[in-house]
Enzyme design. Sequence first.
Site, short mmCIF file in Angstrom:
data_model
loop_
_atom_site.label_atom_id
_atom_site.label_comp_id
_atom_site.label_asym_id
_atom_site.label_seq_id
_atom_site.Cartn_x
_atom_site.Cartn_y
_atom_site.Cartn_z
N ARG A 52 0.87 -1.19 0.00
CA ARG A 52 0.00 0.00 0.00
C ARG A 52 0.90 1.23 0.00
O ARG A 52 2.00 1.20 0.56
CB ARG A 52 -0.84 0.06 1.28
CG ARG A 52 -2.16 -0.66 1.22
CD ARG A 52 -3.16 0.04 0.28
NE ARG A 52 -4.42 -0.68 0.25
CZ ARG A 52 -4.72 -1.68 -0.58
NH1 ARG A 52 -3.84 -2.11 -1.46
NH2 ARG A 52 -5.91 -2.25 -0.55
N GLU B 95 -1.84 8.06 -3.91
CA GLU B 95 -2.16 7.68 -5.29
C GLU B 95 -3.61 8.04 -5.63
O GLU B 95 -4.44 8.07 -4.73
CB GLU B 95 -1.92 6.17 -5.51
CG GLU B 95 -2.82 5.26 -4.70
CD GLU B 95 -2.46 3.78 -4.84
OE1 GLU B 95 -1.29 3.42 -4.68
OE2 GLU B 95 -3.39 3.00 -5.09
N HIS C 211 -0.93 0.50 -9.59
CA HIS C 211 -1.73 -0.34 -8.68
C HIS C 211 -2.49 -1.43 -9.45
O HIS C 211 -3.72 -1.49 -9.43
CB HIS C 211 -2.70 0.53 -7.87
CG HIS C 211 -3.13 -0.11 -6.58
ND1 HIS C 211 -3.40 0.58 -5.44
CD2 HIS C 211 -3.36 -1.42 -6.27
CE1 HIS C 211 -3.78 -0.26 -4.48
NE2 HIS C 211 -3.75 -1.49 -4.96
C1 GLV Z 1 -5.42 -4.32 -3.89
O1 GLV Z 1 -4.58 -3.52 -3.62
C2 GLV Z 1 -6.17 -5.04 -2.93
O2 GLV Z 1 -6.08 -4.73 -1.73
O3 GLV Z 1 -6.88 -5.95 -3.33
#
Ligand code: GLV
Length: 328
Positions: free
Chosen positions: A240, A269, A287
């Site tokens: 994250r 982000e 991401h």
């Molecule tokens: C993506 O970052 C998720 O948490 O599934």
Amino acid sequence: MSKPKVLVARAIFPETIDRLAQHFEVESNQADEAWSKAQLIGKLQGKVGVFTTGSERIDAELLDACPDLKICANMAVGYNNFDTDAMTAHGVLGTNAPDVLTETTADFGFALLMATARRIAESEHFLRAGKWQKWAYDMFSGSDIHGSTLGIIGMGRIGQGIAKRGAHGFGMKVIYHNRSRLDAALEAECKASYVGKEELLKTADHVVLVVPYTPASHHTIGAAEIALMKPTATLINIARGGIVDDAALAVALRERRIAAAGLDVFEGEPKVHPDLLTVPNVVLTPHIASATVPTRKAMADLAVDNLVGYLVNGKPLTPVNPAVLAPK
Ligand code: GLV
């Protein structure tokens, strides 16, 4: 009898909407408009459930203003967009989407590691820019993956998937750090040894971050931790934004205090720290670690299963604050 009302906060597969529509009156956002918090609150009036994607903040302010809400189903394994204490206090269930993305995300972690250590993005940009005039013995020399030491911080399901790929596929020595140590059988399966964070940072050739974001994990890697790493090391963040101090990392990359980084997630982000955009030795992706069609469909299906499971059958599959389910 009228169906319960649910909101889908972001654009999603049409078949996901169709599945929801079998059970609910659905308001969707297939135009993928960016709703402000006030707009989201407005849309949630009269809704008992919301399908979220991990970007919508569910906190006390929103919950106070949405008294009908009973469940928020995240199409993501991470749920740091949920204030789970506030949700529990309001009697609102949160669910996430674990397991279905584990292998796909571990694949991506490894892909980002390979691209970073072997300088794939940097060399591709060089070629596309027409700069490749001749072969050179030291052109884009990177660092080896096979036989190197892989350090994993956060040894949940995805961390274990990365460990297995490294140990079994690439003959890597795997060390890990986690809040709690894995049992011996799981350590043997992953061929991974538990070490302290400092030892991991000092000895790993490649450090991969897979910890959930919590206030306690904020800036797990900052300037002090980077200073412990080998100057030849790579750092990969698929966890994250906020786990890494991106400003400190940009400085370290520019000054070559570590060799390179691969980042799929960023503080704040979709904004990216401007200094990261100008250093060459970083691979940046938006991401996408879980982004394959089958996995994203499985994640969406699990969010639907949670909404139907809870609102229709009283049994959600993957609750994150099960205290809400306890008999009163
Ligand atoms: C993506 O970052 C998720 O948490 O599934």
